[in-house]
Write a protein that holds these residues in place. Structure first.
Motif, PDB file in Angstrom:
ATOM      1  N   GLY A 287       8.227  71.553 -60.787  1.00 54.56           N
ATOM      2  CA  GLY A 287       8.898  73.090 -59.924  1.00 54.56           C
ATOM      3  C   GLY A 287       7.197  73.025 -58.934  1.00 54.56           C
ATOM      4  N   THR A 288       5.889  72.657 -59.847  1.00 55.68           N
ATOM      5  CA  THR A 288       4.238  73.475 -59.564  1.00 55.68           C
ATOM      6  C   THR A 288       4.188  73.575 -58.440  1.00 55.68           C
ATOM      7  OG1 THR A 288       4.290  73.738 -62.486  1.00 55.68           O
ATOM      8  CG2 THR A 288       2.153  74.084 -60.441  1.00 55.68           C
ATOM      9  N   ASN A 289       3.834  74.901 -57.432  1.00 53.01           N
ATOM     10  CA  ASN A 289       3.635  74.419 -56.049  1.00 53.01           C
ATOM     11  C   ASN A 289       2.240  75.235 -56.249  1.00 53.01           C
ATOM     12  OD1 ASN A 289       4.644  76.706 -54.930  1.00 53.01           O
ATOM     13  ND2 ASN A 289       6.163  75.562 -55.755  1.00 53.01           N
TER      14      ASN A 289
ATOM     15  N   VAL B  95       0.362  81.652 -57.409  1.00 59.15           N
ATOM     16  CA  VAL B  95       0.073  83.196 -56.566  1.00 59.15           C
ATOM     17  C   VAL B  95       1.375  83.856 -56.947  1.00 59.15           C
ATOM     18  CG1 VAL B  95      -0.964  84.303 -54.818  1.00 59.15           C
ATOM     19  CG2 VAL B  95      -1.090  82.033 -54.956  1.00 59.15           C
ATOM     20  N   LYS B  96       1.783  83.655 -56.362  1.00 60.12           N
ATOM     21  CA  LYS B  96       3.704  85.109 -56.777  1.00 60.12           C
ATOM     22  C   LYS B  96       3.764  85.523 -58.454  1.00 60.12           C
ATOM     23  CE  LYS B  96       8.537  85.037 -55.958  1.00 60.12           C
ATOM     24  NZ  LYS B  96       9.578  84.342 -55.614  1.00 60.12           N
ATOM     25  N   HIS B  97       3.462  83.847 -59.094  1.00 60.20           N
ATOM     26  CA  HIS B  97       3.235  84.431 -60.403  1.00 60.20           C
ATOM     27  C   HIS B  97       1.845  85.574 -61.024  1.00 60.20           C
ATOM     28  CE1 HIS B  97       4.022  83.386 -64.867  1.00 60.20           C
ATOM     29  NE2 HIS B  97       2.536  83.472 -65.070  1.00 60.20           N
TER      30      HIS B  97
ATOM     31  N   GLU C 104      11.967  83.498 -61.361  1.00 59.87           N
ATOM     32  CA  GLU C 104      11.523  83.828 -60.067  1.00 59.87           C
ATOM     33  C   GLU C 104      10.444  83.751 -59.554  1.00 59.87           C
ATOM     34  OE1 GLU C 104      14.887  86.077 -57.947  1.00 59.87           O
ATOM     35  OE2 GLU C 104      16.515  85.223 -59.149  1.00 59.87           O
ATOM     36  N   ASP C 105       9.550  83.915 -59.904  1.00 60.93           N
ATOM     37  CA  ASP C 105       7.931  84.461 -59.971  1.00 60.93           C
ATOM     38  C   ASP C 105       7.070  82.892 -60.160  1.00 60.93           C
ATOM     39  OD1 ASP C 105       7.996  83.860 -62.574  1.00 60.93           O
ATOM     40  OD2 ASP C 105       6.310  84.952 -62.655  1.00 60.93           O
ATOM     41  N   MET C 106       7.933  81.914 -60.383  1.00 60.46           N
ATOM     42  CA  MET C 106       7.164  80.446 -59.820  1.00 60.46           C
ATOM     43  C   MET C 106       7.176  79.695 -58.548  1.00 60.46           C
ATOM     44  SD  MET C 106       4.738  80.748 -62.901  1.00 60.46           S
ATOM     45  CE  MET C 106       4.126  78.772 -63.100  1.00 60.46           C
ATOM     46  N   SER C 107       8.335  80.359 -58.218  1.00 65.13           N
ATOM     47  CA  SER C 107       8.495  79.920 -56.191  1.00 65.13           C
ATOM     48  C   SER C 107       8.218  80.577 -55.480  1.00 65.13           C
ATOM     49  CB  SER C 107       9.726  79.102 -56.883  1.00 65.13           C
ATOM     50  OG  SER C 107      11.148  80.258 -57.365  1.00 65.13           O
TER      51      SER C 107
ATOM     52  N   GLU D 102       2.109  84.599 -45.834  1.00 60.30           N
ATOM     53  CA  GLU D 102       1.311  85.775 -46.298  1.00 60.30           C
ATOM     54  C   GLU D 102       1.602  87.050 -46.769  1.00 60.30           C
ATOM     55  OE1 GLU D 102      -0.588  88.735 -42.283  1.00 60.30           O
ATOM     56  OE2 GLU D 102       1.990  87.625 -41.741  1.00 60.30           O
ATOM     57  N   ARG D 103       3.172  86.835 -46.780  1.00 62.80           N
ATOM     58  CA  ARG D 103       3.812  88.082 -47.821  1.00 62.80           C
ATOM     59  C   ARG D 103       2.762  88.061 -48.918  1.00 62.80           C
ATOM     60  NH1 ARG D 103      10.197  89.254 -48.606  1.00 62.80           N
ATOM     61  NH2 ARG D 103       9.731  90.695 -50.172  1.00 62.80           N
ATOM     62  N   ILE D 104       3.267  86.623 -49.945  1.00 65.13           N
ATOM     63  CA  ILE D 104       2.810  85.930 -51.488  1.00 65.13           C
ATOM     64  C   ILE D 104       1.123  86.551 -51.317  1.00 65.13           C
ATOM     65  CG2 ILE D 104       2.786  85.073 -52.635  1.00 65.13           C
ATOM     66  CD1 ILE D 104       5.200  83.276 -51.635  1.00 65.13           C
ATOM     67  N   VAL D 105       0.714  86.250 -50.394  1.00 66.09           N
ATOM     68  CA  VAL D 105      -0.840  86.991 -50.732  1.00 66.09           C
ATOM     69  C   VAL D 105      -1.089  88.068 -50.424  1.00 66.09           C
ATOM     70  CG1 VAL D 105      -3.149  86.164 -49.506  1.00 66.09           C
ATOM     71  CG2 VAL D 105      -1.975  84.264 -50.257  1.00 66.09           C
ATOM     72  N   GLU D 106      -0.206  88.852 -49.774  1.00 68.73           N
ATOM     73  CA  GLU D 106      -0.268  90.577 -49.981  1.00 68.73           C
ATOM     74  C   GLU D 106      -0.264  90.935 -51.054  1.00 68.73           C
ATOM     75  OE1 GLU D 106       0.933  91.202 -46.199  1.00 68.73           O
ATOM     76  OE2 GLU D 106      -0.446  90.542 -44.861  1.00 68.73           O
ATOM     77  N   PHE D 107       0.512  90.141 -51.233  1.00 69.78           N
ATOM     78  CA  PHE D 107       1.447  91.034 -53.110  1.00 69.78           C
ATOM     79  C   PHE D 107      -0.065  90.949 -53.902  1.00 69.78           C
ATOM     80  CE2 PHE D 107       4.025  89.725 -55.921  1.00 69.78           C
ATOM     81  CZ  PHE D 107       5.083  90.359 -57.275  1.00 69.78           C
TER      82      PHE D 107
END
Length: 170
Positions: A51-53, A58-60, A88-91, A99-104
């Motif tokens: 399931g890697t994307n 980035v979230k992980h 849940e941090d891997m998807s 934008e939300r994940i990059v800002e995080f």
């Protein structure tokens, strides 16, 4: 210290802390570069049986920056909207924009950088499992972690559009 993609420390004779931090920044910048120029479908595209994307990685990395640099040293951590212990941090979920994940990730980097700036390499924190850990060890670990996932991202990006490398060419 520089944070330009592909750049080495400002001098090959920087101190240990500056060199470690610059190395981490170089890999962090590569992680973000892997997203550039791709649309929402592409950054979410699952490219492996696990399931890697790109966006999930980035979230992980954001969550582990908070964990190792902030939680371990008793510093404030942004409230998470997901459970990293359950994967849940891997998807990226449908409501989680790029934008939300990059800002995080940007906020996690900033918080981690404060820890690196304010503490000495020999300062000790405590992991979630109760183990003592020095800032030096955390920096080395996060260089490894970030470089490992930047490598995953390099392969995924190549499968999406042929783009490769650890920094933007030219």
């Amino acid at each position: 210290m520089t944070t330009n993609p592909g750049a080495a420390p400002t001098a090959y004779t920087d101190g240990e802390k500056e060199t470690l931090h610059a190395s981490l920044d170089r890999h962090r910048d590569a992680v973000l570069w892997k997203l550039q120029g791709l649309d929402d479908e592409q950054v979410r595209r699952v490219m492996t049986p696990s399931g890697t994307n790109l966006l999930g990685l980035v979230k992980h990395l954001a969550s582990v920056e908070y964990g190792w640099f902030c939680s371990a040293f008793g510093r404030e951590v942004e409230p998470l909207w997901f459970d990293p212990s359950s994967g849940e941090d891997m998807s990226a979920g449908q409501g989680e924009t790029t934008e939300r994940i990059v800002e995080f990730y940007g906020r996690a980097r900033t918080a981690a950088d404060r820890t690196v700036t304010e503490l000495a390499l020999d300062d000790v924190g405590t992991t979630g499992s109760g183990r003592a850990v020095s800032l030096r060890w955390v920096l080395v670990h996060m260089i490894e972690e970030t470089a490992r996932h930047a490598g995953h991202m390099d392969i995924v990006r190549e499968l999406i559009d042929g783009g490769t490398g650890d920094h933007r060419p030219g």
